[in-house]
Write a protein that holds these residues in place. Structure first.
Motif, PDB file in Angstrom:
ATOM      1  N   ASP A  15      -2.625  -5.850  -9.649  1.00  0.00           N
ATOM      2  CA  ASP A  15      -2.789  -4.402  -9.649  1.00  0.00           C
ATOM      3  C   ASP A  15      -1.597  -3.779 -10.377  1.00  0.00           C
ATOM      4  OD1 ASP A  15      -2.003  -1.673  -8.109  1.00  0.00           O
ATOM      5  OD2 ASP A  15      -4.180  -1.928  -8.172  1.00  0.00           O
ATOM      6  N   LYS A  16      -1.879  -3.056 -11.461  1.00  0.00           N
ATOM      7  CA  LYS A  16      -0.810  -2.537 -12.316  1.00  0.00           C
ATOM      8  C   LYS A  16       0.193  -1.691 -11.537  1.00  0.00           C
ATOM      9  CE  LYS A  16      -0.120   0.186 -16.525  1.00  0.00           C
ATOM     10  NZ  LYS A  16      -0.797   0.895 -17.631  1.00  0.00           N
ATOM     11  N   GLU A  17      -0.297  -0.801 -10.698  1.00  0.00           N
ATOM     12  CA  GLU A  17       0.591   0.073  -9.932  1.00  0.00           C
ATOM     13  C   GLU A  17       1.460  -0.721  -8.967  1.00  0.00           C
ATOM     14  OE1 GLU A  17      -1.036   3.462  -8.019  1.00  0.00           O
ATOM     15  OE2 GLU A  17      -2.138   4.148  -9.780  1.00  0.00           O
ATOM     16  N   LYS A  18       0.859  -1.704  -8.320  1.00  0.00           N
ATOM     17  CA  LYS A  18       1.593  -2.510  -7.350  1.00  0.00           C
ATOM     18  C   LYS A  18       2.671  -3.351  -8.039  1.00  0.00           C
ATOM     19  CE  LYS A  18       1.020  -5.959  -3.687  1.00  0.00           C
ATOM     20  NZ  LYS A  18       0.071  -6.858  -2.985  1.00  0.00           N
ATOM     21  N   VAL A  19       2.302  -3.985  -9.171  1.00  0.00           N
ATOM     22  CA  VAL A  19       3.254  -4.829  -9.901  1.00  0.00           C
ATOM     23  C   VAL A  19       4.422  -3.992 -10.405  1.00  0.00           C
ATOM     24  CG1 VAL A  19       3.588  -6.258 -11.962  1.00  0.00           C
ATOM     25  CG2 VAL A  19       1.526  -6.537 -10.577  1.00  0.00           C
ATOM     26  N   THR A  20       4.107  -2.842 -10.996  1.00  0.00           N
ATOM     27  CA  THR A  20       5.144  -1.951 -11.524  1.00  0.00           C
ATOM     28  C   THR A  20       6.045  -1.452 -10.407  1.00  0.00           C
ATOM     29  OG1 THR A  20       3.642  -1.232 -13.284  1.00  0.00           O
ATOM     30  CG2 THR A  20       5.572   0.128 -12.879  1.00  0.00           C
ATOM     31  N   HIS A  21       5.449  -1.124  -9.266  1.00  0.00           N
ATOM     32  CA  HIS A  21       6.223  -0.640  -8.113  1.00  0.00           C
ATOM     33  C   HIS A  21       7.189  -1.720  -7.626  1.00  0.00           C
ATOM     34  CE1 HIS A  21       7.244   1.312  -4.340  1.00  0.00           C
ATOM     35  NE2 HIS A  21       6.931   0.182  -3.712  1.00  0.00           N
ATOM     36  N   GLU A  22       6.687  -2.968  -7.532  1.00  0.00           N
ATOM     37  CA  GLU A  22       7.530  -4.065  -7.060  1.00  0.00           C
ATOM     38  C   GLU A  22       8.725  -4.272  -7.985  1.00  0.00           C
ATOM     39  OE1 GLU A  22       7.325  -6.472  -4.280  1.00  0.00           O
ATOM     40  OE2 GLU A  22       6.389  -4.613  -3.621  1.00  0.00           O
TER      41      GLU A  22
END
Length: 306
Positions: free
Chosen positions: A198-205
């Motif tokens: 998930d792009k948002e999740k990966v970027t957030h991490e």
């Protein structure tokens, strides 16, 4: 005379940038280091291979650097040839969830690119300086992951000029270690296996890990990352802080007030200043806690290479 002829041959072969007596303080994140007799920044993998053939014909010592983020170079410099893997060996190709990447690409840049594409597996690299090749060499890692988790194959240039693809299981990975450290191989390319996420999740991490490093580590001064390996189950920074060594200074170098496992260049520090602090830490921790400390940064003395 041999150096002059080597430079002439390398320039004639058009292998890339070739410079005599290049200060390595320009190429290390500590901003420390004397000159390299010969400094080369090859234009690509083929140019690197060609340069190695020429260097080996002269029977000269050589070593490779990336972004110089894990390196303490002697104040007298490095005898022989220094080869820098830079952006010219920083290619990136993607085939679904598998990527093929040049050893000279910034590790943080790669992690950022992949996070924007929603690819998971490189979140841990969000705040790790250096190159992809250096990350393979050191089995760089953080937050419970490292290169051994994602590397499929590494393309390695050995001192005799051989270019060989090596599988993950043959890399002898362990904590901050790979077989390349024993065999003096250069990772010029790597194939990594990621996963669609998930792009948002990966970027957030990744942003979370980057922010954690900004808040806990002293990147406002030139430094080289963590100086000591964690003497598991202990943590190097915690032991150094417990020993009351935060802020300890010698010459222009100082143990960071923010993170005790960092030595920062606060005022035109010399390699000798950093080495004095390293030895003081080793001696103190051993006396107080009977724990041997080993450096994570590579210390390169002028007569030490190949």
């Amino acid at each position: 005379m041999k150096t002059k002829q080597l430079i002439s041959d390398l320039q004639e072969a058009k292998v890339g940038k070739v410079v005599e007596n290049e200060l390595l303080s320009k190429h290390t994140t500590w901003k420390i280091g004397g000159p390299a007799d010969v400094f080369i920044e090859p234009d690509g993998v083929d140019a690197l291979s060609k340069a190695m053939d020429i260097i080996n014909s002269y029977d000269l010592s050589w070593r490779v650097i990336g972004r110089g983020s894990n390196l303490l170079v002697d104040d007298e410099g490095i005898e022989g040839v220094v080869i820098k893997l830079g952006q010219n060996i920083g290619h990136l190709e993607r085939n679904d969830s598998t990527i093929r990447v040049g050893g000279g690409l910034s590790f943080i840049k790669l992690a950022t690119i992949m996070s924007k594409e929603g690819m998971s597996g490189l979140e841990f690299a969000g705040g790790i300086p250096g190159t992809v090749g250096g990350a393979v060499f050191m089995n760089a890692g953080a937050h419970g992951s490292d290169m051994s988790h994602i590397l499929v194959q590494a393309r390695v240039l050995f001192p005799d000029g051989r270019l060989v693809w090596i599988n993950n299981e043959d890399m002898n990975f362990s904590y901050r270690t790979s077989r390349l450290q024993e065999e003096e191989g250069i990772c010029v390319e790597a194939i990594l296996q990621l996963q669609a996420g998930d792009k948002e999740k990966v970027t957030h991490e990744m942003k979370k890990y980057k922010q954690y490093r900004r808040e806990t580590q002293p990147w406002n001064y030139p430094c080289a990352g963590s100086v000591f390996r964690n003497p598991l189950p202990n943590h190097a920074g915690a032991l150094i802080e417990k020993a009351g060594l935060k802020g300890y200074r010698h010459g222009g170098a100082q143990i960071s007030e923010q993170h005790a496992n960092f030595i920062v260049n606060v005022d035109q520090a010399k390699a000798a200043d950093v080495l004095t602090i390293i030895e003081h830490v080793k001696k103190t921790i051993n006396q107080l806690y009977n724990v041997e400390m080993h450096t994570e940064v590579e210390i390169v003395e002028r007569k030490q290479i190949l």
